[in-house]
Each structure stands twice: as C-alpha cells, then as structure tokens.
Design an enzyme around this catalytic site. Structure first.
Site, PDB file in Angstrom:
ATOM      1  N   GLY A  38     -45.093  -0.674 -20.580  1.00 12.77           N
ATOM      2  CA  GLY A  38     -44.707  -0.344 -22.060  1.00 12.77           C
ATOM      3  C   GLY A  38     -45.006  -1.548 -22.914  1.00 12.77           C
ATOM      4  CD  GLU A 137     -47.295   1.658 -26.356  1.00 11.13           C
ATOM      5  OE1 GLU A 137     -48.457   1.679 -25.699  1.00 11.13           O
ATOM      6  OE2 GLU A 137     -46.383   1.090 -25.525  1.00 11.13           O
ATOM      7  CB  SER A 222     -63.643 -13.765 -22.001  1.00 16.09           C
ATOM      8  OG  SER A 222     -64.914 -13.183 -22.705  1.00 16.09           O
ATOM      9  CG  ASP A 245     -54.279  -5.665 -13.859  1.00 15.50           C
ATOM     10  OD1 ASP A 245     -54.641  -5.023 -14.915  1.00 15.50           O
ATOM     11  OD2 ASP A 245     -53.287  -5.099 -13.082  1.00 15.50           O
ATOM     12  CG  ASP A 251     -48.355  -5.639 -24.254  1.00 14.21           C
ATOM     13  OD1 ASP A 251     -48.670  -5.289 -25.238  1.00 14.21           O
ATOM     14  OD2 ASP A 251     -48.286  -4.935 -23.131  1.00 14.21           O
TER      15      ASP A 251
END
Length: 303
Positions: A38, A137, A222, A245, A251
């Site tokens: 989240g 969100e 990048s 990943d 975030d």
C-alpha cells in the site's frame, strides 16, 4: 523531525513471472510471496527507516491480515495508533506481477482503505507534525481535510498524486510539494506523450501550479528526478544500479523525501537523498522490505 502519513495499507501478493502476460494470456508464476504494501504503508516505512518519527493514519479490516500488517508496521518503527481496524471491511489487497526485467503490473482492491473519513482526520491532533504526506489510495475528502487542517498548523503538505485520478487535481491548490511520475504528469497536464527532457517536464509541471510558491517533483525512472519551481528547475540524475524489483521505488522516494524535509534539509539535498534511497530499493524484492536505512543511503551516496 516528524512525518504524518495518511494513506493505504495493503497485503501485497507478489508473483514473479518470466514475462508479463498479454491480454487473455495465462503464464506460469515462478514464485509467490506476501508482503506489507500500500502506498501509505510503504511511504511510512520509508520515512521511518530514514530516521523520522512517523505516524500513519489509515484503515485495515478486522481480519487476520489487518492485525498482521499493523504489527509489521510497528516492527518497522511506524506509529500505528491512528490505524483503524474495521470489522465490516476486508483489508486492502494488491496483486502484483513482476517480470524478469523488473517491470510490473498491479491490481489494487481498496477494501478498508476506502473507508477513511474526513471526520476521523478532523478528530486527530496534528500538533508538532512537520510534514504531511498523502497519496490517492484513500478518499480525497479525507486528504482535503488533512491538508486544510495542516495548513493552520504550519505543516508542509506533500501530495504524491498517484494513481492519477480526476479528483486528485482538486487537491493541487492545497499542496505545497506535488510528486508525480512521467505518466501521471502527462495525464494531469493532458499531454499526448510523456515528457522526457527537463525543459519539457518543466513546461508541463508549471501548467499544474496554482500558486507561485509550489514545487512539483517529477520522478523519471532511471533518468533521475526533476524538481520544478516557478522560476527554476533542476535535475538529479539517476543512479546506475541493477534493478531486481521496481515495486515501491516511487513510494521509497516519497517517504524518504518527506523524512529529509522534516529534518530541515533544503530541497536539492532532500531530492538527492531520496533519489539514492529509491535506487537502493530496486535492488531488493518487495516494497516495504526493500526500504533502506538512512545509514545505507548515506554510505551509497558517498561511494
């Protein structure tokens, strides 16, 4: 040095695949793992790992997942007294697919995150909070209440306008620092394609400004990060790393930036620190588990 985050808390189910599926295609997953996630939770963890006293306001369900996620947040040093447990709602979930090239696809179901109310925000004391950090969100009405209340307390209001939603633009006038990626910038500025050069990013970002004292920060993957003010713009170049990943990299940047600003850093120093933190985060799997510590980031930038 305090950061108050209003945001989402999800259980992330992360499946790794060789290649992302095309519409209608079924592919075999090579692994499946469950993580705390989240945008709100990720950013709160990032801020706490960077040394800021961090409070998170949000909601989880009254299920086992909700209790487990609150415990995980507390384990990262995040204050969770303002996280509600709602027995009538499920905990939010995100289903994440990550390919070998580190690209990802994500589907989020809000669950309890959608039930955070303006009344809950209005009843929460904000004295001493230097930076307020939100994403999209959780309901925009709750964010509006937080930003209006925070302005009266002298807090710096930071909005990560992700995902790009129509109601997000209504919050821009209440925002001191707006954080977007290229796709979100193109959506809000109604562009046909994503801007790449600093000059184009600056022109597009200034279209979104509603006050002369605002700052808009655009993450460029990048390529680095652009920071745009009314009368200046600068680019902090990206760090060359091997990405494993990329989930949660944005975030990580937002939470780290909030922590740096709360500590009194100027904008350029804060952006450089947050850019380094995000570069470190993509070298580990998962979102919250990949957030680096302040010491790790400082060592990385010195190297």
């Amino acid at each position: 040095m305090t950061v108050f985050v209003l945001g989402s808390i999800n259980l992330d189910a992360v499946a790794r695949v060789d290649d992302l599926p095309r519409p209608g295609e079924t592919v075999a997953g090579t692994s499946l793992a469950l993580f705390l996630g989240g945008k709100g939770a990720n950013q709160a963890v990032a801020a706490a790992r960077m040394g800021a006293a961090t409070r998170l306001m949000g909601a989880v369900g009254g299920d086992d997942s909700g209790k487990s996620l609150k415990a995980s947040l507390a384990g990262y040093g995040v204050q969770v007294a303002d996280v509600m447990e709602l027995s009538g709602a499920p905990t939010g979930q995100a289903h994440v697919w990550v390919a070998n090239n580190a690209e990802n696809m994500i589907v989020v179901t809000a669950g309890a995150n959608a039930m955070v109310t303006p009344q809950q925000v209005a009843s929460t004391p904000l004295e001493g909070q230097r930076v307020l950090l939100c994403q999209l969100e959780t309901p925009a009405t709750a964010i509006e209440t937080l930003f209006r209340t925070g302005a009266a307390k002298g807090a710096l209001r930071v909005l990560n306008a992700a995902p790009a939603l129509p109601q997000g633009a209504a919050l821009f006038p209440l925002t001191d620092i707006l954080i977007l990626n290229q796709t979100e910038l193109a959506t809000y500025a109604k562009l046909d394609r994503e801007p790449v050069r600093l000059e184009d990013v600056s022109v597009a970002a200034r279209k979104l400004m509603s006050r002369p004292d605002q700052t808009i920060i655009v993450t460029l993957g990048s390529a680095g990060v652009a920071a745009v003010r009314r009368d200046e713009a600068f680019l902090v170049e990206g760090k060359k790393v091997k990405a494993i990943d990329t989930v949660g990299a944005g975030d990580c940047f937002c939470g780290s930036l909030a922590a740096a600003l709360a500590s009194g850093m100027d904008l350029r120093e804060a952006v450089e620190l947050a850019n380094g933190a995000a570069a470190l985060s993509v070298q580990k799997a998962g979102a919250a588990p990949s957030m680096p510590s302040r010491r790790e980031v400082e060592t990385f930038l010195e190297g």
